[in-house]
Design a protein around this motif. Structure first.
Motif, PDB file in Angstrom:
ATOM      1  N   PRO A  41      19.516  24.933  15.193  1.00 47.30           N
ATOM      2  CA  PRO A  41      19.458  23.722  14.288  1.00 47.30           C
ATOM      3  C   PRO A  41      20.377  22.783  14.894  1.00 47.30           C
ATOM      4  CG  PRO A  41      20.519  25.572  13.095  1.00 47.30           C
ATOM      5  CD  PRO A  41      20.061  26.291  14.253  1.00 47.30           C
ATOM      6  N   ALA A  42      19.929  21.443  14.608  1.00 47.74           N
ATOM      7  CA  ALA A  42      20.495  20.151  15.210  1.00 47.74           C
ATOM      8  C   ALA A  42      22.049  20.188  14.815  1.00 47.74           C
ATOM      9  CB  ALA A  42      19.924  19.190  14.746  1.00 47.74           C
ATOM     10  N   ASP A  43      22.301  20.650  13.717  1.00 49.85           N
ATOM     11  CA  ASP A  43      23.803  20.524  13.540  1.00 49.85           C
ATOM     12  C   ASP A  43      24.848  21.952  14.069  1.00 49.85           C
ATOM     13  OD1 ASP A  43      22.735  22.425  11.860  1.00 49.85           O
ATOM     14  OD2 ASP A  43      23.720  21.504   9.912  1.00 49.85           O
ATOM     15  N   ALA A  44      23.933  22.774  14.592  1.00 43.34           N
ATOM     16  CA  ALA A  44      24.868  23.841  15.313  1.00 43.34           C
ATOM     17  C   ALA A  44      25.359  23.609  16.413  1.00 43.34           C
ATOM     18  CB  ALA A  44      23.656  25.235  15.411  1.00 43.34           C
ATOM     19  N   PRO A  45      26.709  24.169  16.628  1.00 43.22           N
ATOM     20  CA  PRO A  45      27.374  24.008  17.882  1.00 43.22           C
ATOM     21  C   PRO A  45      26.794  24.480  18.979  1.00 43.22           C
ATOM     22  CG  PRO A  45      28.676  25.286  16.249  1.00 43.22           C
ATOM     23  CD  PRO A  45      27.367  25.171  15.771  1.00 43.22           C
ATOM     24  N   ALA A  46      25.708  25.017  19.185  1.00 39.91           N
ATOM     25  CA  ALA A  46      24.997  25.519  20.302  1.00 39.91           C
ATOM     26  C   ALA A  46      23.713  24.800  20.536  1.00 39.91           C
ATOM     27  CB  ALA A  46      24.577  27.150  20.309  1.00 39.91           C
ATOM     28  N   SER A  47      23.424  23.752  19.551  1.00 41.63           N
ATOM     29  CA  SER A  47      22.224  22.845  19.799  1.00 41.63           C
ATOM     30  C   SER A  47      22.258  21.937  21.215  1.00 41.63           C
ATOM     31  CB  SER A  47      22.256  22.201  18.646  1.00 41.63           C
ATOM     32  OG  SER A  47      23.108  21.111  18.361  1.00 41.63           O
ATOM     33  N   SER A  48      21.223  21.254  21.387  1.00 43.61           N
ATOM     34  CA  SER A  48      21.173  20.479  22.720  1.00 43.61           C
ATOM     35  C   SER A  48      21.892  19.199  22.109  1.00 43.61           C
ATOM     36  CB  SER A  48      19.699  20.291  22.929  1.00 43.61           C
ATOM     37  OG  SER A  48      18.792  19.847  21.887  1.00 43.61           O
ATOM     38  N   ARG A  49      21.673  18.909  20.939  1.00 39.23           N
ATOM     39  CA  ARG A  49      22.529  17.758  20.217  1.00 39.23           C
ATOM     40  C   ARG A  49      23.823  17.618  20.516  1.00 39.23           C
ATOM     41  NH1 ARG A  49      25.026  16.766  15.619  1.00 39.23           N
ATOM     42  NH2 ARG A  49      25.216  14.608  14.826  1.00 39.23           N
ATOM     43  N   SER A  50      24.453  18.770  20.323  1.00 35.19           N
ATOM     44  CA  SER A  50      25.856  19.111  20.480  1.00 35.19           C
ATOM     45  C   SER A  50      26.234  18.774  21.599  1.00 35.19           C
ATOM     46  CB  SER A  50      26.327  20.560  19.823  1.00 35.19           C
ATOM     47  OG  SER A  50      25.971  20.543  18.303  1.00 35.19           O
ATOM     48  N   LEU A  51      25.634  19.164  22.782  1.00 37.07           N
ATOM     49  CA  LEU A  51      25.749  19.313  24.077  1.00 37.07           C
ATOM     50  C   LEU A  51      25.629  17.907  24.704  1.00 37.07           C
ATOM     51  CD1 LEU A  51      26.269  20.584  27.116  1.00 37.07           C
ATOM     52  CD2 LEU A  51      23.549  20.908  27.222  1.00 37.07           C
ATOM     53  N   LYS A  52      24.756  17.299  24.137  1.00 32.10           N
ATOM     54  CA  LYS A  52      24.647  15.693  24.437  1.00 32.10           C
ATOM     55  C   LYS A  52      25.919  15.067  24.008  1.00 32.10           C
ATOM     56  CE  LYS A  52      19.542  15.762  24.842  1.00 32.10           C
ATOM     57  NZ  LYS A  52      18.300  15.557  24.125  1.00 32.10           N
ATOM     58  N   LEU A  53      26.109  15.033  22.739  1.00 30.10           N
ATOM     59  CA  LEU A  53      27.293  14.382  22.150  1.00 30.10           C
ATOM     60  C   LEU A  53      28.648  14.762  23.007  1.00 30.10           C
ATOM     61  CD1 LEU A  53      26.460  14.857  18.537  1.00 30.10           C
ATOM     62  CD2 LEU A  53      26.785  12.723  19.661  1.00 30.10           C
ATOM     63  N   PHE A  54      28.748  15.970  23.184  1.00 28.77           N
ATOM     64  CA  PHE A  54      30.248  16.432  23.905  1.00 28.77           C
ATOM     65  C   PHE A  54      29.993  15.900  25.312  1.00 28.77           C
ATOM     66  CE2 PHE A  54      33.073  18.930  26.160  1.00 28.77           C
ATOM     67  CZ  PHE A  54      33.906  18.877  25.279  1.00 28.77           C
ATOM     68  N   ILE A  55      29.067  15.786  26.215  1.00 31.08           N
ATOM     69  CA  ILE A  55      28.987  15.349  27.415  1.00 31.08           C
ATOM     70  C   ILE A  55      29.128  13.575  27.488  1.00 31.08           C
ATOM     71  CG2 ILE A  55      27.519  15.151  29.401  1.00 31.08           C
ATOM     72  CD1 ILE A  55      28.932  17.805  28.953  1.00 31.08           C
ATOM     73  N   SER A  56      28.675  13.182  26.309  1.00 27.08           N
ATOM     74  CA  SER A  56      28.771  11.883  26.177  1.00 27.08           C
ATOM     75  C   SER A  56      30.306  11.441  26.024  1.00 27.08           C
ATOM     76  CB  SER A  56      27.950  11.183  25.162  1.00 27.08           C
ATOM     77  OG  SER A  56      26.336  11.551  25.494  1.00 27.08           O
ATOM     78  N   GLY A  57      30.769  11.939  25.241  1.00 24.46           N
ATOM     79  CA  GLY A  57      32.378  11.892  25.021  1.00 24.46           C
ATOM     80  C   GLY A  57      32.986  12.012  26.105  1.00 24.46           C
ATOM     81  N   LEU A  58      32.716  12.870  26.902  1.00 22.52           N
ATOM     82  CA  LEU A  58      33.576  13.197  28.355  1.00 22.52           C
ATOM     83  C   LEU A  58      33.243  11.781  29.070  1.00 22.52           C
ATOM     84  CD1 LEU A  58      33.603  16.950  28.933  1.00 22.52           C
ATOM     85  CD2 LEU A  58      35.398  15.568  27.991  1.00 22.52           C
ATOM     86  N   ALA A  59      32.190  11.461  29.009  1.00 23.17           N
ATOM     87  CA  ALA A  59      31.750  10.445  29.926  1.00 23.17           C
ATOM     88  C   ALA A  59      32.382   9.226  29.592  1.00 23.17           C
ATOM     89  CB  ALA A  59      30.117  10.269  30.058  1.00 23.17           C
ATOM     90  N   LEU A  60      32.431   9.049  28.308  1.00 26.53           N
ATOM     91  CA  LEU A  60      33.324   7.785  27.885  1.00 26.53           C
ATOM     92  C   LEU A  60      34.660   7.917  28.157  1.00 26.53           C
ATOM     93  CD1 LEU A  60      31.820   6.568  24.546  1.00 26.53           C
ATOM     94  CD2 LEU A  60      31.796   5.462  26.745  1.00 26.53           C
ATOM     95  N   LEU A  61      35.211   9.083  28.045  1.00 25.95           N
ATOM     96  CA  LEU A  61      36.687   9.481  28.276  1.00 25.95           C
ATOM     97  C   LEU A  61      36.992   9.253  29.770  1.00 25.95           C
ATOM     98  CD1 LEU A  61      39.432  10.365  27.321  1.00 25.95           C
ATOM     99  CD2 LEU A  61      38.425  12.851  28.060  1.00 25.95           C
ATOM    100  N   ALA A  62      36.066   9.383  30.628  1.00 22.93           N
ATOM    101  CA  ALA A  62      36.009   9.206  31.974  1.00 22.93           C
ATOM    102  C   ALA A  62      36.295   7.717  32.278  1.00 22.93           C
ATOM    103  CB  ALA A  62      34.965   9.897  32.783  1.00 22.93           C
ATOM    104  N   THR A  63      35.417   7.008  31.709  1.00 19.09           N
ATOM    105  CA  THR A  63      35.122   5.575  31.827  1.00 19.09           C
ATOM    106  C   THR A  63      36.648   4.991  31.402  1.00 19.09           C
ATOM    107  OG1 THR A  63      32.877   5.414  31.193  1.00 19.09           O
ATOM    108  CG2 THR A  63      34.063   3.276  31.073  1.00 19.09           C
ATOM    109  N   ALA A  64      37.116   5.220  30.260  1.00 24.23           N
ATOM    110  CA  ALA A  64      38.582   5.021  29.692  1.00 24.23           C
ATOM    111  C   ALA A  64      39.658   5.269  30.768  1.00 24.23           C
ATOM    112  CB  ALA A  64      38.859   5.425  28.405  1.00 24.23           C
ATOM    113  N   LEU A  65      39.692   6.255  31.343  1.00 21.70           N
ATOM    114  CA  LEU A  65      40.817   6.917  32.083  1.00 21.70           C
ATOM    115  C   LEU A  65      40.743   6.711  33.570  1.00 21.70           C
ATOM    116  CD1 LEU A  65      41.823  10.090  30.117  1.00 21.70           C
ATOM    117  CD2 LEU A  65      42.777   7.663  29.920  1.00 21.70           C
TER     118      LEU A  65
END
Length: 206
Positions: A41-65
């Motif tokens: 399901p979309a709210d599960a840690p193994a969902s593709s949504r979770s993967l996209k959110l986490f990678i997006s967060g890391l991408a923004l972190l790389a932008t900031a640092l």
């Protein structure tokens, strides 16, 4: 500092940390998918949504640092504010909405995973370490700590030290990101759920 400047070394360390976090997460995310015979399901840690959110967060972190914004933040106060807002709002919200801890734990070596308090069987009586973590990360304490950390780094003398010393600047950025992750952990109700879930109105106010 030899052929590399201090700023370059800090950027390389940040890049290495972000890469390792991403590698550990993806490794654990793939392992979690084995527990789902059908698409999770979309709210599960193994969902593709979770993967996209986490990678997006890391991408923004790389932008900031790592991006030019990281250098501009030492030259212009406006750029530093943008960097700080990314570290306390955009980056941690994306990372915690991904509910990343299960995948990060699965990505660790087994001997490390079983030694962590969050990786213990929930059916066992809580250990002293787990009880301490529950009290130390209570929402009220976390919010107060967040405010204190922000106020501390905007003291004029402390702010001047972050511009003069790279290690102080690194401590500033890490502390802001760390306490912001705890705040968004409460808001998103991400795992491990060792506190009662906040009501929607309380989340907004928090």
């Amino acid at each position: 500092m030899g052929i590399w400047s201090e700023a370059t070394i800090w950027r390389l360390l940040a890049a290495a940390g972000i890469f390792l976090a991403g590698l550990t997460y993806v490794r654990g995310w793939r392992r979690l998918q084995a527990f789902h015979p059908e698409p999770p399901p979309a709210d599960a840690p193994a969902s593709s949504r979770s993967l996209k959110l986490f990678i997006s967060g890391l991408a923004l972190l790389a932008t900031a640092l790592i991006s030019p914004l990281g250098h501009l933040s030492t030259q212009y106060f406006s750029a530093r504010i943008v960097q700080h807002m990314m570290l306390v709002a955009s980056v941690p919200s994306l990372l915690m909405l991904a509910d990343p801890v299960p995948a990060l734990l699965q990505g660790l070596p087994e001997r490390w995973r079983i030694s962590l308090p969050v990786g213990q069987d929930a059916g066992h009586p809580p250990t002293a370490t787990r009880r301490f973590l529950r009290r130390a990360t209570a929402p009220g304490i976390t919010l107060l700590t967040f405010l204190c950390v922000c106020w501390f780094w905007y003291d004029p003398d402390v702010h001047a030290a972050t511009l003069r010393y790279g290690v102080v600047h690194a401590a500033e950025l890490l502390s802001l990101l760390g306490i912001a992750l705890l705040n968004w952990w409460h808001i998103t109700n991400a795992w491990p759920r060792i506190h009662e879930e906040m009501k929607p109105v309380v989340r907004i106010l928090y």
